[in-house]
Design a protein around this motif. Structure first.
Motif, short mmCIF file in Angstrom:
data_model
loop_
_atom_site.label_atom_id
_atom_site.label_comp_id
_atom_site.label_asym_id
_atom_site.label_seq_id
_atom_site.Cartn_x
_atom_site.Cartn_y
_atom_site.Cartn_z
N ASP A 1 39.78 49.02 41.17
CA ASP A 1 40.22 48.72 39.77
C ASP A 1 41.04 47.25 39.68
N ARG A 2 41.84 47.27 40.74
CA ARG A 2 42.45 45.99 40.72
C ARG A 2 41.63 44.75 40.94
N LEU A 3 40.49 44.91 41.72
CA LEU A 3 39.46 43.70 41.94
C LEU A 3 38.85 43.64 40.58
N LYS A 4 38.52 44.57 39.81
CA LYS A 4 37.70 44.82 38.76
C LYS A 4 38.61 43.90 37.65
N ASP A 5 39.99 44.22 37.56
CA ASP A 5 40.75 43.36 36.71
C ASP A 5 41.05 41.92 37.17
N ASN A 6 41.02 41.56 38.29
CA ASN A 6 41.55 40.42 38.74
C ASN A 6 40.07 39.36 38.69
N LEU A 7 39.10 39.94 39.42
CA LEU A 7 37.72 39.19 39.36
C LEU A 7 37.09 38.97 38.17
N LEU A 8 36.83 40.44 37.55
CA LEU A 8 36.05 40.45 36.52
C LEU A 8 36.85 39.88 35.11
N GLY A 9 38.04 39.94 35.34
CA GLY A 9 39.06 39.51 34.18
C GLY A 9 38.78 37.92 33.64
N SER A 10 38.42 37.24 34.66
CA SER A 10 38.10 35.79 34.46
C SER A 10 36.56 35.52 34.54
N ASP B 1 40.10 25.31 38.93
CA ASP B 1 40.28 26.11 39.99
C ASP B 1 41.59 25.54 41.21
N MET B 2 42.31 26.21 41.52
CA MET B 2 43.35 25.90 42.40
C MET B 2 42.79 25.32 43.62
N PRO C 1 43.85 30.42 38.91
CA PRO C 1 43.95 31.11 40.54
C PRO C 1 42.60 31.21 40.93
N SER C 2 42.49 30.63 42.27
CA SER C 2 41.38 30.61 43.10
C SER C 2 41.04 31.97 43.50
N VAL D 1 35.60 24.79 36.46
CA VAL D 1 36.79 23.93 35.60
C VAL D 1 36.20 24.41 34.10
N LYS D 2 37.37 24.35 33.52
CA LYS D 2 37.19 25.15 31.74
C LYS D 2 37.73 24.26 30.97
N GLY D 3 36.90 23.77 29.85
CA GLY D 3 37.64 22.87 28.80
C GLY D 3 37.41 23.45 27.47
N ASN D 4 37.74 22.61 26.50
CA ASN D 4 37.53 22.79 25.32
C ASN D 4 36.09 23.03 24.88
N TYR D 5 35.78 23.94 23.83
CA TYR D 5 34.51 24.32 23.58
C TYR D 5 33.47 23.41 23.05
#
Length: 395
Positions: free
Chosen positions: A53-62, A141-142, A185-186, A196-200
């Motif tokens: 569940d923690r991996l699901k929250d951390n990895l699949l949250g982003s 990404d860090m 977080p990496s 990398v994430k930017g404005n739409y």
């Protein structure tokens, strides 16, 4: 039919230790084995479920749960009505080369319009709403920042061959200058492509995506229910899911959980066979008593039930002890590891555990079923005892 006499005889046989010491010792060992197996299974499955569940929250949250795209306009209302979908947002993604003074790296670029997202959606990735249109700022990404020795506000160049245009000089890729706004977080491995994430709107301009095509990111209430959502998608739509990038990892976690559970369940199986051995010795040593009971008119079904209850008593006792041990051990697993000087977590975190009633019910049912199954054959042999033969041998 169940009678108090049946129960009283079964309890007497189960607790009798003076005349049948070795059989009682084997029954005690089997009870302890079942208790250890049940408690270990409860602890391990609870910890593995918590880690999953923690991996699901951390990895699949982003990680986008589901991305749907089409060359034509998409019906946002129809997408939001799909099973398990709680929110949708316009989304663009692609690949580009990120160039800095210290090198060049292939990256995934993402842009998301979060304007209409519900405020109660907890997101673990970049706060896109803090990136204004035309700022050409990035969250990177860090691991990427460390690799290229980049700092905040540093200038980088993104080069994309997606929708490249022909000019008199040949095929010309799209390229723009961006600035590092912050770090994410990496969560990827060393061999994975950083994001990398930017404005739409800024990412859409970089990738030269026209207004006719559309793409949406779908947020699900539970990412593991992705297959039920995908089944309801129209056939003409293109889509990618989190399983494409993270599916193998979670399959490995699930396989490890299953393997460890099966290995510990073998402890219960061995203990259950010890019940069979103990009950078989008990039956062989009480053949004359069984013959007397049958002579007095006791039916075979009643004798069968007596020895089934006698053998099952070990399984029931072991299961209850294992349950009473397993749940407190699970609840205090972090403190126990600290007392044993086993370092499994940092000082700021605890070992995640999830006590699932379903898992515990399956463990209890499996232990009781095996205990009952191993009593049937010795109890059947006891019920089929020939009273004449064994009464003759007794005199």
């Amino acid at each position: 039919m169940f009678k108090p006499l049946t129960l009283s005889i079964a309890v007497r046989y189960l607790l009798a230790r003076k005349t049948h010491k070795f059989a009682s010792f084997v029954a005690l060992i089997s009870t302890i084995g079942i208790a250890l197996g049940v408690s270990a299974l409860i602890v391990v499955t609870s910890v593995m479920q918590g880690l999953q569940d923690r991996l699901k929250d951390n990895l699949l949250g982003s990680t986008p749960h589901l991305i749907v795209s089409s060359d034509a306009a998409l019906d946002a209302a129809a997408l939001k009505a799909l099973p398990h979908v709680i929110a949708i947002a316009p989304f663009v993604s692609g690949q580009a080369l990120l160039q800095s003074d210290n090198g060049i790296v292939l990256v995934n670029v993402e842009g998301e319009d979060t304007l209409d997202l519900d405020s109660d959606i907890k997101k673990a990735d970049v706060p896109h709403d803090k990136l204004t249109e035309g700022s050409f700022e990035l969250y990177a990404d860090m691991g990427l920042l460390i690799k290229l020795n980049l700092n905040l506000h540093d200038k980088v160049r993104l080069i994309s061959t997606q929708n490249a245009r022909y000019t008199p000089l040949g095929l010309t890729p799209s390229q723009r200058i961006f600035y590092i706004k912050g770090a994410t977080p990496s969560l990827t491995g060393d061999n994975s492509i950083p994001t990398v994430k930017g404005n739409y709107s800024d990412i859409k301009k970089l990738l030269r995506i026209n207004n006719k095509s559309s793409s949406y990111r779908l947020y699900l209430s539970d990412p593991f229910l992705i297959n039920e959502t995908v089944e309801k998608l129209p056939q003409n739509l293109k889509y990618t899911t989190w399983q494409d990038s993270k599916g193998d990892f979670f399959k490995a976690v699930a396989m490890e959980k299953l393997t460890m559970s099966l290995m510990l369940f073998l402890v219960i199986i061995v203990a259950a066979f010890n019940i069979l051995s103990a009950l078989a010795m008990m039956v062989s040593s009480r053949l004359s008593e069984i013959a007397v009971l049958k002579t007095l008119g006791m039916k075979e079904k009643t004798i069968l039930l007596i020895f089934i209850m006698t053998g099952s008593g070990c399984g029931i006792a072991g299961t209850l002890i294992g349950l009473l041990l397993g749940i407190p051990l699970t609840q205090n697993i972090t403190k126990i590891t600290e007392l044993l000087k086993i370092s499994v977590t940092t000082q700021a975190t605890e070992l995640p555990t999830v006590i699932s009633p379903l898992n515990i019910s399956l463990i209890i049912a499996g232990a009781l079923f095996l205990s009952l199954l191993c009593t049937i054959y010795p109890a059947y042999k006891a019920a089929k005892t020939d009273p004449v033969l064994h009464l003759q041998q007794g005199y």
